[in-house]
Design a protein around this motif. Structure first.
Motif, PDB file in Angstrom:
ATOM      1  N   THR A  21       0.819  -1.219   0.000  1.00 16.31           N
ATOM      2  CA  THR A  21       0.000   0.000   0.000  1.00 16.31           C
ATOM      3  C   THR A  21       0.849   1.263   0.000  1.00 16.31           C
ATOM      4  OG1 THR A  21      -0.137  -0.132   2.420  1.00 16.31           O
ATOM      5  CG2 THR A  21      -1.950  -1.116   1.149  1.00 16.31           C
ATOM      6  N   GLU A  22       2.083   1.169   0.469  1.00 12.05           N
ATOM      7  CA  GLU A  22       2.948   2.355   0.489  1.00 12.05           C
ATOM      8  C   GLU A  22       3.562   2.598  -0.887  1.00 12.05           C
ATOM      9  OE1 GLU A  22       6.792   4.343   2.802  1.00 12.05           O
ATOM     10  OE2 GLU A  22       6.117   2.338   3.365  1.00 12.05           O
ATOM     11  N   LYS A  23       3.626   3.850  -1.269  1.00 13.62           N
ATOM     12  CA  LYS A  23       4.220   4.220  -2.548  1.00 13.62           C
ATOM     13  C   LYS A  23       5.706   3.891  -2.560  1.00 13.62           C
ATOM     14  CE  LYS A  23       5.150   8.210  -5.505  1.00 13.62           C
ATOM     15  NZ  LYS A  23       5.101   9.697  -5.617  1.00 13.62           N
ATOM     16  N   ARG A  24       6.191   3.404  -3.700  1.00 15.34           N
ATOM     17  CA  ARG A  24       7.620   3.164  -3.905  1.00 15.34           C
ATOM     18  C   ARG A  24       8.182   4.195  -4.884  1.00 15.34           C
ATOM     19  NH1 ARG A  24      10.677  -1.257  -2.867  1.00 15.34           N
ATOM     20  NH2 ARG A  24       9.741  -2.654  -1.343  1.00 15.34           N
ATOM     21  N   ILE A  25       9.459   4.506  -4.697  1.00 15.79           N
ATOM     22  CA  ILE A  25      10.170   5.427  -5.578  1.00 15.79           C
ATOM     23  C   ILE A  25      11.199   4.624  -6.362  1.00 15.79           C
ATOM     24  CG2 ILE A  25      11.682   7.453  -5.675  1.00 15.79           C
ATOM     25  CD1 ILE A  25      10.534   8.309  -2.967  1.00 15.79           C
ATOM     26  N   THR A  26      11.160   4.741  -7.686  1.00 21.89           N
ATOM     27  CA  THR A  26      12.135   4.063  -8.534  1.00 21.89           C
ATOM     28  C   THR A  26      13.335   4.983  -8.746  1.00 21.89           C
ATOM     29  OG1 THR A  26      10.399   2.806  -9.657  1.00 21.89           O
ATOM     30  CG2 THR A  26      12.542   2.958 -10.769  1.00 21.89           C
ATOM     31  N   VAL A  27      14.520   4.449  -8.514  1.00 28.76           N
ATOM     32  CA  VAL A  27      15.743   5.248  -8.599  1.00 28.76           C
ATOM     33  C   VAL A  27      16.798   4.502  -9.411  1.00 28.76           C
ATOM     34  CG1 VAL A  27      15.325   6.333  -6.350  1.00 28.76           C
ATOM     35  CG2 VAL A  27      16.760   4.280  -6.490  1.00 28.76           C
ATOM     36  N   SER A  28      17.806   5.245  -9.840  1.00 29.39           N
ATOM     37  CA  SER A  28      18.984   4.628 -10.457  1.00 29.39           C
ATOM     38  C   SER A  28      20.201   5.444 -10.070  1.00 29.39           C
ATOM     39  CB  SER A  28      18.838   4.561 -11.980  1.00 29.39           C
ATOM     40  OG  SER A  28      18.702   5.852 -12.533  1.00 29.39           O
ATOM     41  N   PHE A  29      21.336   4.782  -9.986  1.00 28.52           N
ATOM     42  CA  PHE A  29      22.582   5.483  -9.681  1.00 28.52           C
ATOM     43  C   PHE A  29      23.754   4.620 -10.117  1.00 28.52           C
ATOM     44  CE2 PHE A  29      21.211   3.229  -5.830  1.00 28.52           C
ATOM     45  CZ  PHE A  29      22.333   2.489  -5.481  1.00 28.52           C
ATOM     46  N   TYR A  30      24.876   5.272 -10.312  1.00 30.58           N
ATOM     47  CA  TYR A  30      26.110   4.559 -10.637  1.00 30.58           C
ATOM     48  C   TYR A  30      27.283   5.383 -10.155  1.00 30.58           C
ATOM     49  CZ  TYR A  30      27.274   7.829 -14.391  1.00 30.58           C
ATOM     50  OH  TYR A  30      27.605   8.965 -15.087  1.00 30.58           O
ATOM     51  N   GLN A  31      28.408   4.734 -10.015  1.00 31.56           N
ATOM     52  CA  GLN A  31      29.644   5.439  -9.665  1.00 31.56           C
ATOM     53  C   GLN A  31      30.832   4.596 -10.096  1.00 31.56           C
ATOM     54  OE1 GLN A  31      30.380   8.490  -8.952  1.00 31.56           O
ATOM     55  NE2 GLN A  31      30.785   8.737  -6.775  1.00 31.56           N
ATOM     56  N   TYR A  32      31.747   5.212 -10.825  1.00 38.17           N
ATOM     57  CA  TYR A  32      33.006   4.552 -11.132  1.00 38.17           C
ATOM     58  C   TYR A  32      33.977   4.831  -9.985  1.00 38.17           C
ATOM     59  CZ  TYR A  32      31.506   3.756 -15.970  1.00 38.17           C
ATOM     60  OH  TYR A  32      30.841   3.324 -17.094  1.00 38.17           O
ATOM     61  N   PHE A  33      34.402   3.791  -9.303  1.00 42.91           N
ATOM     62  CA  PHE A  33      35.411   3.915  -8.251  1.00 42.91           C
ATOM     63  C   PHE A  33      35.988   2.527  -7.998  1.00 42.91           C
ATOM     64  CE2 PHE A  33      31.671   2.588  -6.026  1.00 42.91           C
ATOM     65  CZ  PHE A  33      32.078   1.925  -4.865  1.00 42.91           C
ATOM     66  N   GLU A  34      37.138   2.469  -7.391  1.00 38.72           N
ATOM     67  CA  GLU A  34      37.810   1.187  -7.209  1.00 38.72           C
ATOM     68  C   GLU A  34      37.244   0.433  -6.007  1.00 38.72           C
ATOM     69  OE1 GLU A  34      42.320  -0.658  -6.636  1.00 38.72           O
ATOM     70  OE2 GLU A  34      42.045   1.425  -7.291  1.00 38.72           O
TER      71      GLU A  34
END
Length: 348
Positions: A21-34
């Protein structure tokens, strides 16, 4: 011991998602790191994100992280704070979906891979961190108005087909590793022009911009946060969107609408349409564009043959698709390739 893998079948997880019943938020992310120890980092991420009821698909490699996920609205800040607590991810840009129903993912998968973007680059002198200049929505629009600018779409054909920037050049391939050398070859003679590269969320065009610089191009830019971030900035700032149509996304939505323009056509009847679907015949599961009328006529399948197969007893369907490796089964440019393995699927 903390849970580090999902133990529940997909159908039950889908049902649970639909009952939320609770709303969900769709997200995306990335990071180049070692990342020194990707498997250990993988377990650490899984444990903490699972506790926050995050669903999605996250890839890790020694070169960094690439993630598409959904999170309950009440846990968004906690998820962000957890990610920011990791020094290399502090201040990470998190793209929030533009057109979102919250039903994008129903399970959390965190996987270790060789690279977060398969690029085919074997040159030891290539430096990922010597990349092009970021551009925001305002700068993107200004550069698009400059006749000395070349815009390159670093996404696959089926992504480009439903939406792209005005003036954008398609690199005609469906794998990033093929597109990189093709982009270099296609741009020969334009080494001094402004070259802007873009993709869905920024991860592919960031690496592509570094590769173009590595190959001698001088004025290389890439769209910060990709199409997702551009669309959000354009809306917030009241800018005209130079991206037209739909932005294909790799989750259950298969697309988020950026503008009302419909620039693609149904792969079966040819009428204007930009709705991607997967063929309901599990022995085919082709990704293609289908209008509502054709969906009814073909029962959600890509062809009459697949629709007929779907009407067979389940055990017979299983027999027909036994041993078939569908791989990346997508519609390509030729209608002759709309049913790439039909003979195999139907036992011919």
């Amino acid at each position: 011991m903390a849970l580090l893998h999902n133990r529940i079948n997909n159908e039950e997880l889908k049902q649970r998602l639909m009952q939320e019943t609770e709303k969900r938020i769709t997200v995306s992310f990335y990071q180049y790191f070692e990342i020194e120890n990707p498997p250990a980092f993988r377990d650490y991420l899984y444990k903490n994100l699972h506790a926050l009821k995050v669903f999605g698909r996250i890839y890790l490699a020694k070169e960094g992280i690439n993630a598409q996920a959904s999170v309950p609205e009440s846990n968004f800040e906690a998820m962000k704070n957890f990610l920011y607590s990791i020094p290399a991810l502090n201040g990470l840009r998190i793209n929030i979906a533009v057109d979102d129903d919250g039903k994008s993912f129903w399970v959390l998968k965190v996987k270790v891979r060789e690279k977060i973007v398969a690029d085919g680059i074997n040159d030891p002198s290539f430096n990922m961190y010597k990349k092009g200049k970021y551009v925001d929505a305002i700068t993107m629009n200004k550069l698009l108005e400059d006749p000395n600018t070349i815009v390159i779409d670093m996404r696959n054909h089926y992504e480009y087909e439903v939406g792209h920037f005005v003036k954008a050049i398609e690199i005609p391939s469906d794998t990033f590793r093929e597109q990189l050398p093709m982009a270099v070859e296609m741009m020969k003679g334009n080494e001094d022009k402004n070259i802007i590269m873009y993709c869905t969320g920024g991860i592919r065009c960031e690496k592509a911009s570094a590769y173009m610089l590595h190959k001698g191009f001088k004025n290389v830019y890439h769209l910060e946060g990709g199409i997702i971030n551009y669309a959000r900035q354009a809306k917030q700032l009241g800018l005209e969107s130079y991206f037209k149509g739909k932005n294909f996304v790799f989750d259950n939505r298969l697309g988020e609408r950026i503008t009302d323009d419909v620039i693609a056509r149904c792969h079966q009847c040819g009428k204007p349409c930009d709705t991607h679907t997967n063929c309901k015949n599990n022995g085919c599961h082709l990704l293609f564009i289908q209008c509502e009328d054709c969906a009814k006529a073909y029962n959600g399948c890509c062809s009459k043959e697949c629709a007929d197969t779907l009407n067979l007893p389940l055990e017979r369907q299983k027999q027909l698709r036994k041993g078939i490796n569908k791989g990346q089964n997508i519609f390509h440019k030729s209608k002759a390739r709309l049913r790439p393995r039909l003979d195999e699927i139907n036992g011919v």
